[in-house]
Write a protein that holds these residues in place. Structure first.
Motif, PDB file in Angstrom:
ATOM      1  N   ASN A  38       4.236  -0.285   8.843  1.00  8.10           N
ATOM      2  CA  ASN A  38       4.276   0.880   7.950  1.00  8.10           C
ATOM      3  C   ASN A  38       5.523   1.698   8.235  1.00  8.10           C
ATOM      4  O   ASN A  38       6.126   1.580   9.297  1.00  8.10           O
ATOM      5  CB  ASN A  38       3.012   1.734   8.140  1.00  8.10           C
ATOM      6  CG  ASN A  38       3.082   2.598   9.380  1.00  8.10           C
ATOM      7  OD1 ASN A  38       3.770   3.623   9.416  1.00  8.10           O
ATOM      8  ND2 ASN A  38       2.396   2.172  10.439  1.00  8.10           N
TER       9      ASN A  38
ATOM     10  N   VAL B 113       3.146  -1.012   4.324  1.00  5.98           N
ATOM     11  CA  VAL B 113       2.513   0.265   3.969  1.00  5.98           C
ATOM     12  C   VAL B 113       3.583   1.353   3.951  1.00  5.98           C
ATOM     13  O   VAL B 113       4.341   1.494   4.918  1.00  5.98           O
ATOM     14  CB  VAL B 113       1.434   0.635   5.017  1.00  5.98           C
ATOM     15  CG1 VAL B 113       0.784   1.974   4.678  1.00  5.98           C
ATOM     16  CG2 VAL B 113       0.376  -0.458   5.125  1.00  5.98           C
TER      17      VAL B 113
ATOM     18  N   ALA C 296       0.852  -1.191   0.000  1.00  4.65           N
ATOM     19  CA  ALA C 296       0.000   0.000   0.000  1.00  4.65           C
ATOM     20  C   ALA C 296       0.887   1.240   0.000  1.00  4.65           C
ATOM     21  O   ALA C 296       1.838   1.324   0.780  1.00  4.65           O
ATOM     22  CB  ALA C 296      -0.906  -0.005   1.221  1.00  4.65           C
TER      23      ALA C 296
END
Ligand code: AMP
Length: 423
Positions: A109, A131, A81
């Motif tokens: 992330n 992410v 992502a």
């Protein structure tokens, strides 16, 4: 409507409950089901509406479920992502939101932005993340150097697209789009939808669902507001002065940085005012304790950063003090909305130094009103008293004053290398 009814899974629900989110905001209510169904989304929403959770929750949920069903295949994590956002502040905020909502998901992330050395960022990237939150310049830079591949991206978010174009990022965005895999779910958020933004969205999105919300700006009308122009070093003096002279029951003070929050607490403490700080460097227990003490009235002042202030739900907050003015105007509306809840009257006082005047102008533009200036106060042009400071130092250790520089005999000063502004 609850998050559970929207189809949000338990590990995320637990994090949302811990964060104090009881119900979804309108943008979340509209977007989460669309995104959980895997559709593209065109969202017209500003910061302050809860849009970060609107896209972070479905992305985390998709990634978590995929990871669960693919237990055996676990090599180094690849970026699945990508969230592109115009400023480092927003990037940091989004990264922190992913960490908060994804606390029980095991999804990793990281955040990258320009204006700082890249070493720490590339080190984390090298370990593998799911992410990536990035500003465009640094992202392209690290792609160019081979630290980042976007080949595995399944979810892409372009956040604050209108601001991105205003800041001149259109070419960077075009380059990035070309590097993304064709098969992906795309999300596109913008506070406004002028024709150039719509044209850009068409290049990015397939056949998107559209959602639109406007932030509740009536808060600005409900809360009594005032601004004090004050020099940077005069801010703590002014805060102590106000706390001692105005009747304030419970005060939430906003500081831009964690370090700043700690410093304010220390100085208030020295002045005999009970205060505690909450920010992300404090443990959950310490935060909970500080909040408990504040709610019970044991501490009168709570000093918080914007991120930590999320989820603080104190009904009877009499004052909000913006010790530092936020550079994102919507944050101001959100901060002052902490007081004056449920029809109660609230007061928001802001401290504004010379450098923050531009932020003040932006805020006034957003709330469409002039904030009352209080010009009568003792710290308008306050400067720390150097002679008093020096007098406290034993004689031999005092700083000698330097002779004035003459242009002739001095070595020319090395110019600092030009630093690119954060992208
Ligand atoms: P954002 O627009 O994503 O920057 O969010 C604005 C603020 O709203 C942040 O402080 C969030 O923590 C907070 N927030 C987002 N969703 C909710 C919710 N459902 N309930 C309470 N606060 C929320």
């Amino acid at each position: 409507m609850t998050f559970q009814q929207l189809g949000v899974i338990d590990p995320i629900l637990r994090a949302l409950t811990a964060e104090g989110y009881t119900n979804p905001t309108p943008i979340q209510e509209q977007s989460i089901p669309i995104l959980l169904h895997g559709k593209d989304l065109l969202g017209c929403a500003q910061t302050g509406t809860g849009k970060t959770a609107a896209f972070a929750i479905p992305i985390l949920q998709h990634l978590y479920l995929k990871r669960q069903s693919n237990k055996t295949h676990r090599g180094k994590r690849k970026i699945k992502a990508l969230i592109v956002t115009p400023t480092r502040e927003l990037a940091i905020q989004i990264g922190e939101s992913f960490s908060i909502y994804g606390e029980h998901t095991g999804i990793k992330n990281t955040v990258i932005f320009g204006g700082v050395k890249q070493g720490a960022q590339t080190k984390i990237l090298d370990q593998g993340v799911d992410v990536l939150v990035a500003t465009p310049g640094r992202l392209l830079d690290l792609i160019g150097q081979g630290f980042i591949s976007l080949k595995g991206v399944e979810y892409s978010v372009l956040d604050e697209a209108d601001r991105m174009l205003d800041m001149g990022f259109i070419h960077d965005i075009r380059k990035l789009i070309a590097l993304l895999p064709v098969k992906r779910q795309s999300l596109f958020f913008s506070a406004t939808m002028p024709p150039d933004i719509i044209a850009l969205s068409r290049k990015i999105l397939g056949n998107p669902e559209k959602v639109s919300v406007t932030p509740d700006q009536t808060t600005a009308e409900k809360v009594e507001q005032a601004v004090y122009f004050v020099s940077k070093p005069g801010k703590t003096k002014l805060l102590i002065h106000l706390l001692k002279t105005i009747s304030m029951d419970s005060v939430l003070v906003f500081s831009r940085t964690k370090h700043g929050a700690n410093k304010i607490v220390k100085l208030l403490d020295r002045a005999g005012i009970s205060a505690e700080a909450i920010h992300s460097n404090k443990s959950q227990t310490a935060r909970q304790r500080a909040l408990g003490n504040f709610k019970s009235g044991e501490t009168k002042v709570l000093v918080a950063t914007d991120i930590a202030a999320r989820g603080i739900d104190v009904d009877e907050l009499s004052h909000v003090v913006n010790y530092d003015l936020p550079n994102i105007s919507e944050t101001y509306v959100h901060r002052i909305g902490r007081t004056g809840r449920a029809g109660a009257s609230g007061t928001a006082l802001s401290f504004c130094n010379e450098e923050e005047k531009a932020y003040l102008r932006d805020i006034e533009k957003l709330i469409k009103q002039k904030i009352n200036v209080i010009s009568e106060h003792p710290f308008l042009n306050y400067k720390p008293d150097e002679t008093a400071k020096n007098a406290a130092v034993p004689y031999g250790l005092r700083k000698k004053s330097r002779p004035a520089k003459t242009s002739g005999g001095n070595r020319p000063r090395r110019r600092r290398p030009y630093k690119r502004r954060d992208t």
